[in-house]
Design a protein around this motif. Structure first.
Motif, short mmCIF file in Angstrom:
data_model
loop_
_atom_site.label_atom_id
_atom_site.label_comp_id
_atom_site.label_asym_id
_atom_site.label_seq_id
_atom_site.Cartn_x
_atom_site.Cartn_y
_atom_site.Cartn_z
N TYR A 1 12.58 19.27 -154.93
CA TYR A 1 12.50 16.82 -155.05
C TYR A 1 13.49 17.10 -156.45
CZ TYR A 1 8.83 17.71 -151.91
OH TYR A 1 8.14 17.35 -151.49
N THR A 2 14.56 18.11 -156.71
CA THR A 2 15.75 17.16 -157.57
C THR A 2 16.49 16.91 -156.65
OG1 THR A 2 14.83 18.50 -158.75
CG2 THR A 2 16.93 17.88 -159.14
N PRO A 3 17.11 15.47 -157.26
CA PRO A 3 18.37 15.16 -155.58
C PRO A 3 19.45 15.69 -156.10
CG PRO A 3 17.31 13.43 -156.93
CD PRO A 3 16.90 14.44 -158.13
N PRO A 4 20.51 16.43 -155.09
CA PRO A 4 21.75 16.80 -155.19
C PRO A 4 22.60 16.06 -156.38
CG PRO A 4 21.27 16.46 -153.12
CD PRO A 4 20.25 15.45 -153.96
N GLU A 5 23.14 14.70 -156.70
CA GLU A 5 23.20 13.95 -157.46
C GLU A 5 23.10 14.70 -159.39
OE1 GLU A 5 21.47 12.45 -156.18
OE2 GLU A 5 22.78 11.90 -154.35
N VAL A 6 21.96 15.90 -159.30
CA VAL A 6 21.72 15.82 -160.63
C VAL A 6 22.30 17.26 -160.33
CG1 VAL A 6 19.63 16.98 -161.97
CG2 VAL A 6 19.73 14.52 -160.33
N TRP A 7 22.35 17.76 -159.60
CA TRP A 7 22.40 19.55 -159.73
C TRP A 7 24.21 19.08 -159.30
CZ3 TRP A 7 19.24 22.88 -160.55
CH2 TRP A 7 18.23 23.19 -160.27
N GLN A 8 25.20 18.16 -159.10
CA GLN A 8 26.42 17.75 -159.19
C GLN A 8 26.61 17.83 -160.16
OE1 GLN A 8 27.28 15.68 -155.56
NE2 GLN A 8 26.88 17.05 -154.41
N ALA A 9 25.92 16.99 -161.33
CA ALA A 9 26.09 16.51 -162.88
C ALA A 9 26.04 17.43 -163.78
CB ALA A 9 25.41 14.96 -162.64
N GLY A 10 24.91 18.26 -163.27
CA GLY A 10 25.30 19.31 -164.16
C GLY A 10 26.05 20.64 -164.63
N PHE A 11 26.73 20.15 -163.07
CA PHE A 11 28.18 21.30 -162.51
C PHE A 11 29.21 20.73 -163.51
CE2 PHE A 11 31.66 22.70 -159.87
CZ PHE A 11 31.27 24.00 -160.47
N GLN A 12 29.24 19.66 -163.64
CA GLN A 12 30.43 18.58 -163.93
C GLN A 12 30.50 18.84 -165.45
OE1 GLN A 12 33.07 17.50 -161.99
NE2 GLN A 12 32.01 17.92 -160.03
N MET A 13 29.10 18.74 -166.03
CA MET A 13 29.21 19.13 -167.27
C MET A 13 29.89 20.71 -167.75
SD MET A 13 25.81 17.09 -168.94
CE MET A 13 25.14 16.27 -167.64
N MET A 14 29.55 21.44 -167.83
CA MET A 14 29.98 22.73 -167.46
C MET A 14 31.69 22.80 -167.88
SD MET A 14 28.21 25.72 -164.86
CE MET A 14 26.44 25.58 -164.80
N ASP A 15 32.07 23.55 -168.54
CA ASP A 15 33.23 24.11 -168.89
C ASP A 15 33.94 24.20 -167.80
OD1 ASP A 15 32.45 26.51 -169.50
OD2 ASP A 15 33.49 26.83 -171.32
N GLU A 16 35.30 24.62 -167.81
CA GLU A 16 36.17 25.40 -166.92
C GLU A 16 35.65 26.96 -166.39
OE1 GLU A 16 37.92 23.88 -169.00
OE2 GLU A 16 37.84 21.92 -168.54
N ASN A 17 35.81 27.73 -167.69
CA ASN A 17 35.51 29.50 -167.71
C ASN A 17 34.07 29.51 -166.38
OD1 ASN A 17 37.37 29.50 -168.62
ND2 ASN A 17 36.30 29.60 -170.22
N SER A 18 32.75 28.17 -167.33
CA SER A 18 32.13 28.61 -166.49
C SER A 18 31.47 28.03 -164.69
CB SER A 18 30.36 27.85 -166.88
OG SER A 18 30.57 28.37 -168.68
N GLN A 19 32.32 26.48 -164.84
CA GLN A 19 32.62 26.36 -162.88
C GLN A 19 33.64 27.46 -162.54
OE1 GLN A 19 34.73 22.77 -163.62
NE2 GLN A 19 33.08 21.71 -164.33
N ALA A 20 34.38 28.38 -163.47
CA ALA A 20 34.78 29.91 -162.19
C ALA A 20 34.09 30.19 -162.25
CB ALA A 20 36.00 29.89 -163.03
N PHE A 21 33.40 31.14 -163.28
CA PHE A 21 32.07 31.39 -162.53
C PHE A 21 31.25 31.42 -161.34
CE2 PHE A 21 28.46 33.78 -164.03
CZ PHE A 21 28.98 35.02 -164.09
N ILE A 22 30.56 30.11 -161.72
CA ILE A 22 29.62 30.11 -160.91
C ILE A 22 30.02 30.13 -159.40
CG2 ILE A 22 28.14 28.00 -159.54
CD1 ILE A 22 27.90 27.22 -163.01
N GLN A 23 32.04 29.62 -159.68
CA GLN A 23 32.40 29.40 -158.06
C GLN A 23 32.66 30.81 -157.57
OE1 GLN A 23 35.03 26.31 -158.26
NE2 GLN A 23 33.86 24.67 -157.90
N SER A 24 32.92 31.86 -157.78
CA SER A 24 33.40 33.12 -157.55
C SER A 24 32.09 34.30 -157.53
CB SER A 24 33.96 33.91 -158.69
OG SER A 24 33.27 34.08 -159.87
N ALA A 25 31.50 33.62 -158.22
CA ALA A 25 29.80 34.06 -157.79
C ALA A 25 29.53 33.29 -156.29
CB ALA A 25 28.33 34.26 -159.34
N SER A 26 29.12 32.63 -156.61
CA SER A 26 28.89 32.41 -155.36
C SER A 26 29.92 32.02 -153.58
CB SER A 26 28.42 30.70 -154.88
OG SER A 26 29.81 30.08 -155.28
#
Length: 177
Positions: A129-154
């Protein structure tokens, strides 16, 4: 008939205790310890899976009905299947209430296992029941290295099976043959 009474000695008392409560005779402890094992991690995973399944069943009724209509099961059994799923959901809520009472009013392994199950259910409900906007906001708070790591893993999670055409898959019933 004449009855005689004799004085109860300590030896007689010990024999009577041995006969009435062997546990107390051996240990001297009047409270039986809970012999159940505590499995908090297993209970948490079970609670997570259980709650995720029940919430998925209860929120996706149109999808389930459409899937039943497309399948090979006779339409006369569709009501039975939906009633069975509804009873599964109702029994699950009753069992959830039972675990709440066990957590509040029991002690020992029962409380620990029920607590783990309730934590798993809570985590599943929060994730669903967590809205998608919350997940996206959490993703935006990460630095570039963490975002790249999660995107490459997915991106690496896509399974490539060029020889399998899943568009031609259909579920069939053998009617016991």
């Amino acid at each position: 008939m004449l009855r005689t009474t004799s004085k109860l000695t300590h030896r007689d008392f010990r024999h009577r205790i041995r006969r009435v409560d062997p546990h107390f005779y051996r240990t001297g402890n009047c409270v039986n310890q809970d012999a159940r094992k505590t499995r908090p991690i297993g209970a948490t995973l079970l609670g997570f899976g259980w709650a995720y399944l029940i919430v998925s069943l209860s929120t996706n009724r149109p999808v389930i009905e459409a899937s039943l209509r497309q399948g090979a099961i006779d339409p006369q059994y569709h009501d039975w299947i939906m009633a069975g799923l509804a009873s599964l959901i109702a029994v699950s809520f009753i069992m959830l209430g039972t675990h709440v009472f066990r957590f509040l009013f029991q002690n020992g392994a029962r409380r620990t296992n029920s607590g783990g199950l309730l934590i798993g259910c809570s985590v599943a409900l929060v994730m669903i029941y967590t809205p998608p906007e919350v997940w996206q906001a959490g993703f935006q708070m990460m630095d570039e290295n963490s975002q790249a790591f999660i995107q490459s893993a997915s991106a690496s999670m896509d399974i490539e099976m060029p020889e399998v055409d899943l568009s031609q898959v259909s579920f069939v019933s053998s009617n016991g043959n």
